[in-house]
Scaffold this active site. Structure first.
Site, PDB file in Angstrom:
ATOM      1  N   CYS A  54      64.397 -70.654   8.842  1.00  0.00           N
ATOM      2  CA  CYS A  54      63.329 -71.790   8.810  1.00  0.00           C
ATOM      3  C   CYS A  54      62.412 -70.970  10.061  1.00  0.00           C
ATOM      4  O   CYS A  54      60.472 -71.184   9.837  1.00  0.00           O
ATOM      5  CB  CYS A  54      64.039 -73.090   9.246  1.00  0.00           C
ATOM      6  N   HIS A 109      60.584 -77.311  14.661  1.00  0.00           N
ATOM      7  CA  HIS A 109      61.151 -75.910  15.147  1.00  0.00           C
ATOM      8  C   HIS A 109      60.515 -74.702  15.041  1.00  0.00           C
ATOM      9  O   HIS A 109      60.889 -74.049  14.859  1.00  0.00           O
ATOM     10  CB  HIS A 109      62.606 -75.899  13.606  1.00  0.00           C
ATOM     11  N   ASP A 289      60.469 -74.125   3.077  1.00  0.00           N
ATOM     12  CA  ASP A 289      60.100 -72.309   4.129  1.00  0.00           C
ATOM     13  C   ASP A 289      61.375 -72.211   3.811  1.00  0.00           C
ATOM     14  O   ASP A 289      60.971 -70.075   3.736  1.00  0.00           O
ATOM     15  CB  ASP A 289      60.524 -73.424   5.111  1.00  0.00           C
TER      16      ASP A 289
END
Length: 470
Positions: A54, A109, A289
């Site tokens: 991620c 994130h 992603d």
């Protein structure tokens, strides 16, 4: 300011593999809106997540740099000082400076978990999660409805411009789509806008998906992939699946259900753009992603070099401006930002390491890459503690590779220095699309293809100043 420049809507899901969309005719997924969109778009068949995890991909996506160049050798997580630095120049910074309204909705994130700094964050963030305050850490995104990382898809939470947590009882994909539609309705009509929408599903936990999407797959005979196995492949360093066939099938069906839910909400975005009269002047991208092994090769999750992990969907549409069809051009995480900026006529920062392939979007013959670089480093807390004691850097280990249109070539040192591992593998993705028969290379000189690909990889390592040595 007159809105003559194109709007940008970039939508990406988390852990959604390239194979899991109907028109690809691989995974048996129900995605009518995506299938229709693909017919109106340019589809990249070789879009690669260069570090299939991620945070590293997200850093690369926004900066146009390779993950290690931004300091991302693993996720933003507890016990690890990894985050997107304020000095990085991101696509949000560039479009804002060019006069765009900017928005980010969903999973971020890219910030340091607040629990790395205090046991009781004022925001209520726990584990790897973080509230990112207004300012340079948001990298040009003014409208902010986001969170760090939190895997409760049916009861998500968000922050805007204060540490007050906004709790929601609605599937995160549906709720974030509602917010994106509201943003498109209410933005400054005299200015173009950049909207990034980051959905967490189909990321695990797989069962957290509304029942109506699960019902789409009831009673269907769903075949698992040809490389499905309950035994971990002897090749690789991925996460082994710990379960039985029944659990694997249940996870797979729930994963497909989440993708079908994403499809429905993607359709809502497209319909709203049309209703608002924005369709003709808006670049729409649908991507992810990284992928998900979903028990291919006996593995789960991501962060491994197989196609199910590194292969991501990438569809881009702007009516009458972007070519319609499919391309086999190699296109990796760091190429996305400069390609979009190049197409939009905006300056590409000199910090960018990726390639501007905007000529491919317009149908102009553009220079292509011979290969793209793929990588992974050790990142677990116990391993990082061990590396620190031994005086090693995690960037020196893991695996590195190149992906060409035909081959995947990988050098694997493993994650444990004491093993002194050095393995080389070639996969012929044309003859062996499920990568079931890797060729293990013991002597580079004995294999012409391996020798050439080793040269490609060495070129990438040198170009990126990667401390991984072979």
């Amino acid at each position: 300011m007159s809105n003559t420049r194109p709007n940008l809507v970039y939508i990406f899901a988390d852990q959604w593999r390239r194979q899991a969309v109907g028109f690809m005719k691989e995974d048996p997924v129900i995605t009518p809106n995506m299938d229709k969109f693909a017919e109106e778009s340019l589809v990249f068949d070789n879009c690669i997540s260069c570090f299939p995890l991620c945070s590293p991909h997200r850093a690369s996506l926004l900066t146009g740099k390779y993950p290690l160049s931004t300091g991302f050798f693993t996720n933003c997580k507890i016990g690890c000082d990894v985050r997107l630095k304020e000095e990085e120049i991101c696509i949000g910074d560039v479009t804002k400076a060019a006069g765009y309204d900017t928005a980010y909705i969903g999973k971020w994130h890219l910030d340091l978990p607040e629990m790395n700094l205090t046991d009781n964050p004022v925001s209520g963030a726990r584990n790897w999660d973080a509230y990112t305050e207004p300012g340079p850490k948001r990298h040009g995104f003014d409208y902010w409805y986001s969170y760090g990382t939190f895997d409760e898809h049916l009861t998500p939470h968000y922050w805007m411009d204060t540490p007050e947590m906004i709790k929601v009882n609605q599937w995160s994909v549906e709720h974030e789509t509602d917010m994106a539609i509201d943003y498109m309705k209410n933005h400054d009509k005299d200015k173009p806008f950049t909207l990034f929408l980051s959905w967490n599903p189909p990321h695990s936990p797989y069962d957290q998906v509304p029942e109506k999407y699960k019902r789409l797959y009831e009673g269907r005979d769903i075949p698992l992939r040809e490389n499905f196995s309950l035994e971990k492949s002897v090749v690789g360093v991925g996460d082994p699946f710990e379960g039985d066939y029944v659990k694997a099938l249940e996870n797979t069906l729930n994963y497909y259900a989440a993708v079908s839910g994403i499809d429905e909400n993607f359709g809502r975005i497209l319909e709203e753009l049309k209703r608002l009269g924005l369709e003709e002047n808006t670049i729409v991208i649908l991507s992810s992603d990284h992928g998900d092994m979903m028990v291919s090769h006996g593995l789960t999750s991501k962060n491994i070099w197989y196609e199910e992990s590194i292969g991501v969907p990438f569809m881009v549409r702007m009516p009458n401006k972007i070519k319609v069809g499919r391309t086999d051009a190699l296109f990796a995480s760091p190429d996305i930002m400069p390609t979009l900026l190049g197409f939009m006529g905006l300056d590409i920062p000199n910090t960018v390491e990726g390639m501007d392939l905007s000529g491919i979007l317009t149908g102009i013959k553009a220079e292509e890459q011979n290969s793209v670089y793929i990588c992974s480093c050790p990142g677990s807390k116990p391993l990082l503690e061990k590396y620190k004691k031994l005086g090693y850097s995690p960037e020196q280990y893991g695996w590195r590779g190149v992906r060409t249109k035909r081959f995947t070539y990988v050098v694997n040192k493993g994650y444990i220095p004491e093993e002194n591992k050095l393995e080389r593998y070639i996969y012929d993705n044309e003859k062996d699309p499920y990568q079931k028969s890797p060729i293990m290379i013991s002597n580079i000189e004995d294999n012409i293809v391996a020798k050439e690909l080793e040269g490609e990889l060495k070129g990438w390592l040198e170009k990126l100043k990667d401390p991984f040595t072979i």
